[in-house]
Every structure is written in C-alpha cells, then in structure tokens.
Write a protein that holds these residues in place. Structure first.
Motif, short mmCIF file in Angstrom:
data_model
loop_
_atom_site.label_atom_id
_atom_site.label_comp_id
_atom_site.label_asym_id
_atom_site.label_seq_id
_atom_site.Cartn_x
_atom_site.Cartn_y
_atom_site.Cartn_z
N GLN A 254 51.25 27.37 53.39
CA GLN A 254 50.61 26.06 54.30
C GLN A 254 50.32 24.95 53.37
OE1 GLN A 254 47.13 27.84 55.94
NE2 GLN A 254 48.38 28.43 57.77
N THR A 370 42.03 24.93 55.97
CA THR A 370 43.25 25.27 56.38
C THR A 370 43.57 26.70 56.31
OG1 THR A 370 44.28 23.02 55.37
CG2 THR A 370 45.71 25.01 55.67
N LYS A 441 49.71 17.18 56.32
CA LYS A 441 49.67 17.22 57.59
C LYS A 441 48.42 16.83 58.16
CE LYS A 441 52.68 21.28 57.58
NZ LYS A 441 52.80 22.83 58.00
N THR A 442 48.45 15.75 59.22
CA THR A 442 47.15 15.57 59.80
C THR A 442 46.57 16.41 60.57
OG1 THR A 442 48.34 14.33 61.49
CG2 THR A 442 47.56 13.17 59.58
N LYS A 443 47.23 17.30 60.99
CA LYS A 443 46.75 18.40 62.08
C LYS A 443 46.88 19.88 61.19
CE LYS A 443 47.46 20.99 66.31
NZ LYS A 443 46.16 20.94 66.54
N GLN A 444 45.66 20.27 60.78
CA GLN A 444 45.57 21.27 60.01
C GLN A 444 46.08 22.78 60.78
OE1 GLN A 444 41.89 19.55 58.32
NE2 GLN A 444 41.94 21.52 57.42
#
Length: 450
Positions: A254, A370, A441-444
């Motif tokens: 990730q 995350t 990534k701005t969205k985790q």
C-alpha cells in the motif's frame, strides 16, 4: 452484549480512548516526548559529537570515522522493521526500556577503548556503535507506535508534531551539549589528552539511564482499550493470532511511494551529513563553535513554529501537508544553492526547517492511518529502514563527490570545492517532492479492504 475490545483488531480510523485510560494520556505523551528528546540527545552526542573527536584523540586515521558511523547506520536501518514487528508482538514498552540500557553499557565501554591494543580499537568501536544502532532501531518504531496507539485518528499529526519537536530539540542540542561537557570538564578537572574527550560518554550513559527509567516508570504496558470503527469494513482480520507475513506484505504494497519518499529524502541527508560542517566552515572561514552557535537561532525559530505547523496535516489532509512541506524544503534548499552567502544560507535554512516540520509529522501520521493498528510498529519500522538505506547509500557517494573542485553550474551558480554533494542533495529533494505529487494517494486505503 458483546465483550469490549481489548486490543485494536480493526483498521484504525476513529480511535476513542476509554474513560479507564483517558486520564493517563497526558502523562503518557509527556513521557514519550521526554524519552524521544533524551534519546536523540544521547545518540547524537555519542555518534556525531563524541566519537569522531575521540577517534582522532586515539591517534587513529580519520577515515575510520566514516567506517564506524557506517556500522551504526547499517544496524539501525536494517533492524528497524524487524524491531517494529517485535514491538507489535511483545509490547513497545519493553523495547523502550531495554534499548537505552544497552547504550548505557556501550557508552561506558567506549571510555576504556584506549586500554586495548591499537589493532583492536577500531573493531571495538565498530562493534559498540553497531550495538547503538541496534538499540536505536529497537527504540524509534516503538516510540512512534505508542504515539499512534494513544492518539485519535484526527489528531495524529498533532501528536507526531509534538514528537518531532522533541526529536529536533535533541538534534539541535546534541553537538553543543557534547562539546560543552567536554570543555567544561577539561577546565574544571584540568584533564589532558585523551581524557578531555571522555566526559561526554559518561554524561551520555547517565542520559540513557534516565531515558530507560522514564520509560519504565510512566509508559503503560500493552495498548489502550479502545473502540475502533472502520467505515470501510468490520471483517475479522487474520492478524488475530499474531503477526501474519501475508498481511504484512499487503500493508507494504500500500505504501511503496512512502518508502521511496523516505529513501530519497534521506539519501540527500546522507550525501551531506558527514561533510556539510567542514565544507561550510572552510568556505566561510568560521570556527566549529561559530558554526554550532549559528545553528541555534534557526533551530529555535523552527522549533517555535513546529507545533502549529505540524498540525496542518490534521486540518488540510496528510498528503497535502506532505506536498507543501517538501515543496518548501526543496525551494529553500535550491535558493540557498543559488545565493550561497552565510546569511542567505541561514535564512533559507529556516525555510527548509519549516518545510520539514510540516511534512515529517504528516508522513508518519499517513503511514499510521494507512495500515492496520496491529502493524503500526512494522510499518513505521519499514519507513525507518528506507530512511536508513537512503542515508547509507548517500554517505559513500558523498566521499566520491567531495573530490570535485570548485566550478560554476551552467556558468551561473557557483559550486565551492566539494560542494557537488549539495547539488546532489537538492536533486534528491526534488525527486522526493515529485514522488509526493504523483505517488501519494489522497484517499488512504485501509488494509482490510484489500
């Protein structure tokens, strides 16, 4: 009625401390901040203040300083991830208590190196500093892990910024404190020769012992009892029985951009960490004391704004704060290269420091949120390993680059003798900034959604 959750088993998005542990949060936070500051002062004094001058006082070749430092960096970087996993499994407090105790012994043992035959002095110093690297690798992932355990998701950048202030205070104070202790002991006790360089090792042993005592007396066992809710999923994790290698690999998959980010930043640090001081002192004809005293004012300014700026990640988003911070640091560094006067370097150094205190807490807050809470130590350790590998690779490259004489880049920017390392560091900062723009990534995505 379901039994309360005793440990975090669900992706940590909203952690709510219970009434049972809430009154302790203040003392826990202060304890870990004290542990961080004392540990960084002590390790900074031993490895980057006391040991180099001690090596020279022993009559050893200066080239051994880099080899001894490399043993410290290698052990620290290679073992952070394994110790992060170990802290997740056996408890963070144990490592935070035991690690400084190891360095109490190494600091005291260093004082007696001069009693060894000259052929054994360098191997002995390498082994002692390697043990310090092992101890530090055990300490930092667990320290970051405890902060994540006892802070709610929406305030982790604030908690990390407080930790960062302690860390930076240690970095700023270590060289000045180490030199002051040696000079003060020499003047008071009339020490001569090699004995002039030994008092700081005794002082470090005392600081390490205090660090361990604070961790033992104040820090809690285990993790807080929390109610954690994941908006994405509430499925049972396969981590219930302990560390799971498959899940660990998923967690690392990730955050490859974070690992590359950490690697490139610290490769830049490794490029200048050994040679920045002597090159600047020589180029501007200033003494070591003048160099150290000049660093205090920028450090004070950056430290003053660290907390309010370090919390930006909670307000505007972790990724956005990382990008702003790295952008400022990169801009400040390149402006310092373009206008290389002493006052301009100090001024732009403040800009670099401000960028650092904006980005750094948000990087670790991003990592903490995350991954699953049971693997925070492992994830933070992985980032620490990436940092260490960057520094290790940058360090030997710098020894090749410093041989380059003075020249003008593009016929405009003057690069002093040995100054190519600063240009290389600026390039690494630029690469890290680009990674933050296009890699994070701005969205985790939580681990449980994989």
């Amino acid at each position: 009625m379901e039994a309360p959750i005793e440990e975090s088993r669900i992706t940590d998005k909203t952690t709510v401390p219970t009434a049972a542990n809430e009154p302790k949060l203040g003392s826990i936070m202060w304890a870990i901040l004290i542990v961080a500051a004392l540990a960084e002062i002590s390790y900074g004094m031993v490895n980057f203040s006391a040991t180099p001058v001690y090596v020279v006082s022993l009559g050893l070749d200066k080239s051994f300083i880099g080899i001894i430092s490399m043993s410290y960096l290698l052990c620290e970087s290679a073992l952070k991830a394994p110790f992060g996993v170990l802290g997740d499994r056996m408890g963070r407090k144990r490592l935070l208590v035991l690690a400084p105790l190891v360095s109490v012994l190494t600091a005291l043992a260093t004082v007696f190196i001069d009693h060894l035959h000259s052929h054994w002095q360098v191997p002995a110093l390498i082994c002692l500093r390697a043990l310090d690297g092992v101890a530090l690798a055990a300490l930092w992932p667990s320290a970051f892990g405890i902060i994540s355990d006892y802070s709610v998701a929406g305030q982790r950048a604030k908690a990390m910024s407080l930790f960062n202030i302690s860390y930076m205070a240690g970095i700023a104070c270590a060289p000045a404190l180490g030199g002051a202790i040696n000079d003060g002991a020499t003047n008071l006790l009339n020490l001569q020769g090699l004995h002039q360089k030994q008092p700081s090792f005794y002082a470090c042993a005392v600081l390490f012992a205090i660090t361990s005592l604070v961790a033992y007396r104040i820090l809690p066992e285990g993790k807080p009892v929390t109610n954690e809710i994941s908006p994405e999923s509430t499925e049972e994790l396969s981590l219930e029985g302990g560390f799971n290698l498959i899940e660990f690999r998923k967690m690392l998959s990730q955050m490859p951009s974070v690992l590359w980010l950490a690697f490139t930043i610290f490769m830049g640090v490794g490029l200048i960490m050994s040679y920045a001081k002597p090159i600047i002192c020589q180029h501007f004809a200033i003494s070591e004391w003048e160099y150290g005293s000049m660093m205090l004012l920028p450090a004070f300014i950056v430290g003053t704004v660290s907390f309010p700026l370090g919390t930006l990640g909670d307000k505007i988003g972790k990724v956005k704060a990382i990008r702003i911070g790295l952008g400022l640091a990169t801009l400040g560094f390149w402006l310092a290269l373009a206008f290389p006067s002493l006052h301009m370097i100090l001024g732009f150094g403040v800009v670099i420091g401000i960028g650092y205190v904006i980005a750094y807490p948000s990087v670790f807050a991003y990592v903490s949120e995350t991954c699953d809470s049971n693997q925070r130590g492992a994830a933070i350790g992985a980032v620490g390993t990436a940092q260490g590998l960057g520094a290790i690779i940058g360090n030997p490259i710098s020894s090749l680059l410093v041989k380059q004489g003075a020249f003008k880049m593009f016929g405009i920017f003057p690069i002093p003798e040995g100054g190519l390392i600063f240009l290389a560091c600026g390039i690494m900062l630029m690469v890290s900034f680009l990674i933050s723009l296009f890699g994070l990534k701005t969205k985790q995505v939580p681990l449980t959604s994989l």
